[in-house]
Write a protein that holds these residues in place. Structure first.
Motif, PDB file in Angstrom:
ATOM      1  N   THR A   1       0.826  -1.208   0.000  1.00  0.00           N
ATOM      2  CA  THR A   1       0.000   0.000   0.000  1.00  0.00           C
ATOM      3  C   THR A   1       0.858   1.254   0.000  1.00  0.00           C
ATOM      4  O   THR A   1       1.989   1.260   0.492  1.00  0.00           O
ATOM      5  CB  THR A   1      -0.916   0.035   1.239  1.00  0.00           C
ATOM      6  OG1 THR A   1      -0.111   0.059   2.426  1.00  0.00           O
ATOM      7  CG2 THR A   1      -1.841  -1.159   1.278  1.00  0.00           C
TER       8      THR A   1
ATOM      9  N   LYS B   1      -4.907  -3.165   1.663  1.00  0.00           N
ATOM     10  CA  LYS B   1      -6.170  -2.511   1.997  1.00  0.00           C
ATOM     11  C   LYS B   1      -7.214  -2.933   0.960  1.00  0.00           C
ATOM     12  O   LYS B   1      -6.861  -3.411  -0.125  1.00  0.00           O
ATOM     13  CB  LYS B   1      -6.011  -0.982   1.982  1.00  0.00           C
ATOM     14  CG  LYS B   1      -4.794  -0.454   2.745  1.00  0.00           C
ATOM     15  CD  LYS B   1      -4.917  -0.615   4.233  1.00  0.00           C
ATOM     16  CE  LYS B   1      -3.641  -0.208   4.961  1.00  0.00           C
ATOM     17  NZ  LYS B   1      -3.360   1.212   4.966  1.00  0.00           N
TER      18      LYS B   1
ATOM     19  N   ASP C   1      -2.324   4.678   2.151  1.00  0.00           N
ATOM     20  CA  ASP C   1      -3.519   3.941   2.583  1.00  0.00           C
ATOM     21  C   ASP C   1      -4.358   3.386   1.436  1.00  0.00           C
ATOM     22  O   ASP C   1      -5.569   3.188   1.575  1.00  0.00           O
ATOM     23  CB  ASP C   1      -4.399   4.809   3.493  1.00  0.00           C
ATOM     24  CG  ASP C   1      -3.917   4.798   4.935  1.00  0.00           C
ATOM     25  OD1 ASP C   1      -3.036   3.992   5.254  1.00  0.00           O
ATOM     26  OD2 ASP C   1      -4.437   5.595   5.740  1.00  0.00           O
TER      27      ASP C   1
END
Length: 238
Positions: free
Chosen positions: A8, A35, A11
């Motif tokens: 990632t 994520k 985020d």
């Protein structure tokens, strides 16, 4: 101390996550996360299959804060069949959705806000949240210590460690080997690195992602080459 390599940046799962994972497979990283934002569900499914094919433990971290979005992330974790679910604060609802799946849950301690996420909360608040998570049946907590807005990051880790016997994962914004070594000294069981490795922050004089991850592995006490990385003493590691 376990190193969880997050595929990632800011985020969001990187769009070339499948290629990236393949490019560092020889490092023997045994904890890999992502994520549920940044790529589509089909890519996430292929990514999770690839993580499993490497023999690694999989982690999905929730970054949404709204109730509906958080619970959608939990359902994605269940659908994929990940080993660990990290993040979110809706403990009871999340545990209900995870019941019977074998997925272990580490909620956020403190108050996460925004995207990329920042963490509000004093050491006392963090300790209270850790005790609440443990009492509810969580396997530990996910602590965004280095994104703290109200306290020194290591003070938050110390408070969490004193409050829980569960697995303590420190996630987000680690960028130097010294920070990683400090986490081991105050009792963290595991930590995540993603953006800093992609940005080249861990070893600025080196140009490859593999070099960045090697620096992380060395700081955590793992073996970057010549076989799988050791587990490093996490209390609830698989």
């Amino acid at each position: 101390m376990d190193f969880i390599f997050m595929l990632t940046r800011d985020d969001r799962t990187v769009t070339d996550c499948l290629h990236v994972l393949d490019s560092v497979r020889e490092l023997g990283i045994t904890h890999i996360g992502f994520k549920d934002v940044g790529v589509d569900t089909a890519t996430l499914r292929r990514l999770h299959e690839q993580i499993r094919a490497l023999g690694a433990t999989s982690h999905l971290e929730v970054v949404s804060t709204g109730r509906a979005e958080v619970l959608d992330s939990v359902r994605t974790a269940v659908d994929l069949g990940v080993d660990w679910l990290l993040g979110g604060t809706r403990i009871e609802e999340t545990l209900a959705l995870l019941d019977g799946t074998g997925i272990r849950y580490l909620p956020f301690a403190g108050e996460p806000t925004g995207h990329p996420t920042r963490l509000a909360g004093t050491p006392a608040r963090i300790a209270d949240d850790c005790r609440r998570a443990e009492a509810a049946g969580c396997a530990g907590v996910d602590l965004l210590a280095h994104r703290a807005t109200d306290a020194d990051p290591l003070d938050l880790v110390r408070a969490a460690r004193a409050a829980t016997a569960g697995r303590l994962v420190v996630a987000g914004s680690l960028s130097t080997p010294a920070e990683i070594r400090a986490l081991a000294e105050v009792g963290a069981d595991a930590f995540t690195v993603g953006s800093a490795a992609f940005a080249g922050a861990l070893r600025p004089e080196a140009g490859t992602l593999a070099a960045q991850l090697t620096a992380v592995l060395e700081a955590s006490g793992g073996r970057p080459r010549g076989g799988p990385v050791t587990g490093g003493g996490g209390r609830a590691a698989p």
